[in-house]
Design a protein around this motif. Structure first.
Motif, short mmCIF file in Angstrom:
data_model
loop_
_atom_site.label_atom_id
_atom_site.label_comp_id
_atom_site.label_asym_id
_atom_site.label_seq_id
_atom_site.Cartn_x
_atom_site.Cartn_y
_atom_site.Cartn_z
N VAL A 111 0.84 -1.20 0.00
CA VAL A 111 0.00 0.00 0.00
C VAL A 111 0.88 1.25 0.00
O VAL A 111 0.62 2.22 -0.72
N CYS A 112 1.94 1.21 0.80
CA CYS A 112 2.85 2.35 0.87
C CYS A 112 3.52 2.58 -0.49
O CYS A 112 3.58 3.71 -0.99
N GLY A 113 4.03 1.51 -1.10
CA GLY A 113 4.65 1.63 -2.41
C GLY A 113 3.68 2.09 -3.47
O GLY A 113 4.01 2.89 -4.34
N TRP A 114 2.45 1.59 -3.39
CA TRP A 114 1.40 1.99 -4.34
C TRP A 114 1.07 3.47 -4.19
O TRP A 114 0.87 4.18 -5.18
N GLY A 344 9.82 -8.92 -5.88
CA GLY A 344 8.89 -9.73 -6.67
C GLY A 344 7.48 -9.18 -6.76
O GLY A 344 6.61 -9.81 -7.37
N LEU A 345 7.23 -8.01 -6.18
CA LEU A 345 5.86 -7.49 -6.14
C LEU A 345 5.43 -6.82 -7.44
O LEU A 345 4.24 -6.64 -7.69
N ILE A 346 6.40 -6.44 -8.26
CA ILE A 346 6.12 -5.93 -9.61
C ILE A 346 7.09 -6.62 -10.56
O ILE A 346 8.08 -7.21 -10.12
N PRO A 347 6.86 -6.57 -11.88
CA PRO A 347 7.69 -7.34 -12.83
C PRO A 347 9.18 -7.08 -12.73
O PRO A 347 9.63 -5.99 -12.35
N ALA A 452 -8.09 0.84 -4.27
CA ALA A 452 -8.85 -0.32 -4.75
C ALA A 452 -8.15 -0.97 -5.94
O ALA A 452 -8.02 -2.19 -6.02
N VAL A 453 -7.67 -0.13 -6.87
CA VAL A 453 -6.92 -0.65 -8.02
C VAL A 453 -5.63 -1.34 -7.54
O VAL A 453 -5.25 -2.40 -8.03
N GLY A 454 -4.99 -0.73 -6.55
CA GLY A 454 -3.75 -1.27 -6.01
C GLY A 454 -3.92 -2.65 -5.40
O GLY A 454 -3.10 -3.55 -5.61
N PHE A 455 -5.00 -2.83 -4.62
CA PHE A 455 -5.25 -4.14 -4.02
C PHE A 455 -5.50 -5.19 -5.11
O PHE A 455 -5.06 -6.34 -5.01
N GLY A 456 -6.19 -4.79 -6.18
CA GLY A 456 -6.41 -5.70 -7.29
C GLY A 456 -5.10 -6.15 -7.92
O GLY A 456 -4.89 -7.34 -8.19
N CYS A 457 -4.19 -5.19 -8.15
CA CYS A 457 -2.88 -5.51 -8.73
C CYS A 457 -2.07 -6.41 -7.81
O CYS A 457 -1.38 -7.34 -8.27
N TYR A 458 -2.16 -6.16 -6.51
CA TYR A 458 -1.39 -6.96 -5.55
C TYR A 458 -1.84 -8.42 -5.58
O TYR A 458 -1.01 -9.33 -5.66
N ARG A 464 1.23 -13.36 -5.68
CA ARG A 464 1.64 -14.62 -6.30
C ARG A 464 3.14 -14.69 -6.57
O ARG A 464 3.73 -15.77 -6.59
N HIS A 465 3.77 -13.53 -6.79
CA HIS A 465 5.18 -13.51 -7.17
C HIS A 465 6.10 -13.04 -6.05
O HIS A 465 7.31 -12.89 -6.27
N SER A 466 5.56 -12.80 -4.88
CA SER A 466 6.36 -12.31 -3.76
C SER A 466 7.51 -13.26 -3.45
O SER A 466 7.32 -14.46 -3.22
N ARG A 467 8.74 -12.72 -3.45
CA ARG A 467 9.91 -13.54 -3.13
C ARG A 467 9.86 -14.04 -1.69
O ARG A 467 10.25 -15.17 -1.40
N LEU A 468 9.39 -13.19 -0.79
CA LEU A 468 9.32 -13.59 0.62
C LEU A 468 8.36 -14.74 0.81
O LEU A 468 8.63 -15.69 1.55
#
Length: 474
Positions: A111-114, A344-347, A452-458, A464-468
């Motif tokens: 959320v902070c990054g978004w 891993g949170l974005i491409p 709302a858009v941000g939560f959808g993207c997450y 799904r791609h989070s390294r952690l």
């Protein structure tokens, strides 16, 4: 592990710091010293705000606008001290995004990054949009002619077709950024020194027309007026956190980042107070017109000297101020995206670093393309105000993060500690909430839609791609 536990998982601080400068696509280079970092924050903070804000704030507070600037600086200082502690403790490119990941969990970090994506992209586009108007003011004063409205205004506004000047300043900043971090820092140093010199020139000229009686009565509109003006000028301090995005390109980040953040706030406050004092001393506060703010400082020096050449210099300062803000804010945007991509949170494309220039080239070009479209083709209007709420949210997160990290990791080495803990970060959170509560309803609507858009993207990609998440499941 349940979904809720996965969403709130924190990334170990040692792991975040250990990854600094590295990514699958290459590593960043440590080239920036204390003054380069300080001037990065000054460059992002000291924009066109001071050139226009006086005309809007003085009618609210009168000569006491000076106190309004000091009050706003103190409000910003609470958050700046929290940023200083975390920047020295977790010296990475992600700024408040990485601090949130280490203290409050992945979903809060996202959320902070978004929010920072909104703040940086829209704010730099909004600033770029105004560059053509300041350029025209400079050209009009110097040569007596202007560029056509079709290429200096957004579509549908004052005859605008495509804001070519906005795209041009974004492309110029991109060209500098692609040259490398040290080259970007060097260009920013030149820009900042020029605009500070122009503002000091304004003060010298305005003080030649100084009238002490202009400060009587000092607070004609009382405490309420000072508070109202302070709320307005507070946004002229946003940007002091820019140095924290250079955590992986600083030579001595644990020592220099905290100093750069606090020093930049001090420098900007001194400049603002000097300019406000000189302006009110040269022109009675009742003559400040909120409808003609763009030429406010230029008008004052022209009246003080009876000539037009001082106004040309001040207009030139405004043109340089925008160039500096575009450069530093775009830099910060690319570095935060670099950190989010590494997690891993974005491409992955956003963390690929050019091995020769050691800058994230693809990242920078994507950001430049997006900002250019925003600035050149879309009338931003009140959307630009939504950047304020995103910034304040990030500030609040950092203040909370300081409190959490002191409790969970008291053993971490801290070259700088927030004084009067926990009072300082608690006051920082309260101040952020108070200022956020005073923002317009349409700003809140835009912010909530963006979230709302941000939560959808997450949930579609980041989760799904989070390294952690992958590491914890393996």
């Amino acid at each position: 592990m349940t979904l809720m536990r996965q969403l709130w998982r924190t990334k170990p601080t040692d792991e975040i710091v250990g990854e600094a400068g590295h990514g699958e696509g290459g590593e960043l280079r440590r080239t920036m010293g204390l003054w380069q970092l300080t001037l990065f924050s000054v460059g992002a903070t000291l924009g066109t705000g001071i050139f226009v804000i006086l005309g809007q704030a003085v009618p609210k507070a009168g000569p006491a606008v000076i106190l309004a600037f000091v009050m706003a600086a103190i409000t910003a200082l609470f958050s700046a001290l929290s940023y200083a502690e975390l920047a020295g403790t977790i010296p990475v490119s992600g700024s408040s995004y990485s601090y949130a990941y280490a203290t409050l969990g992945e979903i809060v970090a996202w959320v902070c990054g978004w929010c920072l994506m909104l703040e940086y992209a829209v704010s730099v586009a909004a600033v770029a949009v105004g560059w053509g108007q300041y350029l025209n003011a400079f050209l009009q004063d110097l040569f007596g002619w202007q560029l056509p409205a079709a290429i200096t205004h957004s579509p549908g506004e004052s005859g605008g077709v495509v804001n070519v000047t906005a795209i041009l300043i974004v492309l110029l900043a991109t060209w500098v950024l692609l040259g490398g971090a040290s080259e970007s820092a060097a260009a920013n140093v030149v820009f900042v020194l020029i605009k500070v010199a122009v503002l000091l020139f304004f003060c010298v000229v305005a003080f030649t027309a100084f009238q002490a009686q202009n400060f009587t009565p000092f607070a004609p509109l009382g405490i309420a007026g000072i508070t109202a003006a302070a709320s307005q000028v507070f946004f002229s301090y946003i940007g002091f956190d820019a140095a924290s995005t250079a955590g992986e390109e600083a030579k001595n980040p644990r020592r220099d980042l905290p100093l750069a953040i606090v020093l930049s706030l001090v420098i900007v406050t001194v400049v603002y107070v000097l300019v406000a004092t000189a302006a009110v001393g040269a022109m009675p506060w009742t003559e400040f017109n909120p409808e003609t703010t763009e030429a406010g400082l230029a008008l004052i020096v022209n009246l003080a000297t009876g000539a037009t050449w001082p106004g040309v210099i001040v207009s030139f300062g405004a043109v340089i101020a925008i160039a500096s803000v575009v450069l530093t804010v775009m830099y910060g945007q690319t570095r935060i995206l670099f950190a989010m991509s590494r997690d891993g949170l974005i491409p992955r494309v956003f963390q690929k670093v050019n091995p020769r220039r050691q800058v994230p080239v693809a990242n920078t070009l994507i950001v430049a393309s997006f900002v250019s479209v925003l600035a050149g083709l879309i009338p931003l209007g009140q959307l630009a105000e939504a950047t304020s709420i995103g910034t304040l949210f990030a500030f609040a997160i950092v203040n909370v993060g300081v409190i959490v990290l002191r409790r969970t990791r008291p053993d971490l080495p801290r070259d700088f500690k927030t004084p009067f803990f926990p009072l300082t970060p608690v006051l920082g959170v309260i101040m952020c909430v108070v200022v956020m509560a005073g923002l317009a309803g349409v700003t809140w609507v835009a912010f909530l839609l963006w979230l709302a858009v941000g939560f959808g993207c997450y949930f579609l990609y980041g989760y799904r791609h989070s390294r952690l998440r992958t590491e914890m499941q393996s």
